[in-house]
Design a protein around this motif. Sequence first.
Motif, short mmCIF file in Angstrom:
data_model
loop_
_atom_site.label_atom_id
_atom_site.label_comp_id
_atom_site.label_asym_id
_atom_site.label_seq_id
_atom_site.Cartn_x
_atom_site.Cartn_y
_atom_site.Cartn_z
N TYR A 110 -3.11 7.13 3.29
CA TYR A 110 -2.89 8.04 4.34
C TYR A 110 -1.37 8.20 4.50
O TYR A 110 -0.50 7.25 4.20
N THR A 111 -0.98 9.59 4.52
CA THR A 111 0.37 10.06 4.64
C THR A 111 0.83 9.99 5.87
O THR A 111 0.23 11.02 6.60
N TYR A 112 1.83 9.55 6.54
CA TYR A 112 2.03 9.60 7.82
C TYR A 112 3.55 10.74 8.22
O TYR A 112 3.47 11.35 9.15
N LYS A 116 5.95 8.35 3.36
CA LYS A 116 5.57 7.34 4.20
C LYS A 116 3.97 7.05 4.31
O LYS A 116 3.32 7.90 4.97
N THR A 117 3.64 6.24 3.41
CA THR A 117 2.14 5.78 3.15
C THR A 117 1.55 4.58 3.36
O THR A 117 2.40 3.66 3.03
N ILE A 118 0.28 4.65 3.74
CA ILE A 118 -0.47 3.30 3.43
C ILE A 118 -1.58 3.44 2.61
O ILE A 118 -2.36 4.40 2.79
N GLU A 130 -1.28 -1.67 0.59
CA GLU A 130 0.16 -1.34 0.06
C GLU A 130 0.83 -0.47 0.77
O GLU A 130 0.10 0.62 1.28
N PHE A 131 2.23 -0.53 1.07
CA PHE A 131 3.15 0.46 1.80
C PHE A 131 3.99 1.09 0.86
O PHE A 131 4.45 0.39 -0.14
N SER A 132 4.34 2.28 0.93
CA SER A 132 5.31 3.12 0.50
C SER A 132 6.60 2.58 0.59
O SER A 132 6.94 1.81 1.56
N GLN A 133 7.60 2.65 -0.19
CA GLN A 133 9.24 2.10 -0.15
C GLN A 133 9.64 2.47 1.39
O GLN A 133 10.14 1.58 2.04
N ILE A 134 9.49 3.80 1.50
CA ILE A 134 10.18 4.22 3.02
C ILE A 134 9.29 3.47 3.95
O ILE A 134 10.11 3.04 5.17
N PHE A 135 8.19 3.55 4.02
CA PHE A 135 7.21 2.95 4.88
C PHE A 135 7.70 1.49 5.11
O PHE A 135 7.88 0.86 6.35
N LEU A 187 7.93 5.40 13.12
CA LEU A 187 7.29 4.80 11.82
C LEU A 187 6.04 5.62 11.57
O LEU A 187 5.81 5.97 10.18
N PHE A 188 5.31 5.88 12.40
CA PHE A 188 3.93 6.48 12.17
C PHE A 188 3.90 7.93 12.44
O PHE A 188 2.92 8.55 12.33
N GLU A 189 5.10 8.21 12.97
CA GLU A 189 5.26 9.96 13.41
C GLU A 189 4.16 10.23 14.30
O GLU A 189 3.71 11.54 14.18
#
Length: 211
Positions: A110-112, A116-118, A130-135, A187-189
Amino acid sequence: LYFCTKYIIMQKLSIQKLSIQNFGPIVRADIQIEDFMVLIGPQASGKSTISKSIYLFKSLKDDLVRYIIDTIEENSRLTEPATAFKKKIRTKFVSFWGTTKHLSQFRLEYTYGFNKTITLFLDRGYVKAEFSQIFHDELHNIFTETLNFIKKKQNINKTFASASEIIASDSEKKAFYRKIENLVNTLFEDDRLPLYIPAGRSLLSTLSDPL
């Protein structure tokens, strides 16, 4: 064929996307989350899988706020909070879809917002988050704010504090909770509370515990 329809209504704040690979009846789907979405198809074609997946990722925002508040209220140690939050995500996934041992390799992402993804996938038979680096970086900043507040709170001894000091401390805590809520929304927009209403035929089984 008997067709069912799922309705998903949202107010768009940013471009969000859901990617599904080899999950349930869905081999591959890349879906841009819109303000208003209608999923049409025969039974067992993946409509509920998509709906529940969107809700799962959307509801993690509230889970994070609750996790932080519980940590502060219970005066718990904030040790490896990102890892602890990932465990909560895995637990929530299992509560939605049951044990993962029977599942084949799948991928939910999921891209927020921008980068920014989980991502959820199987690792040796168990679901992994797993979290993307920005998230991850934004999440780390939120946990740093929380850790600093906990340290400040621990320095206040209510046994010897005056009534005005206790009231001021409680006011600071409420203000901090509002700050955390705003940071998590960023964070989750999204600043809305998600609500999932299952199909009538499965309403009682899905909501049996809350009812």
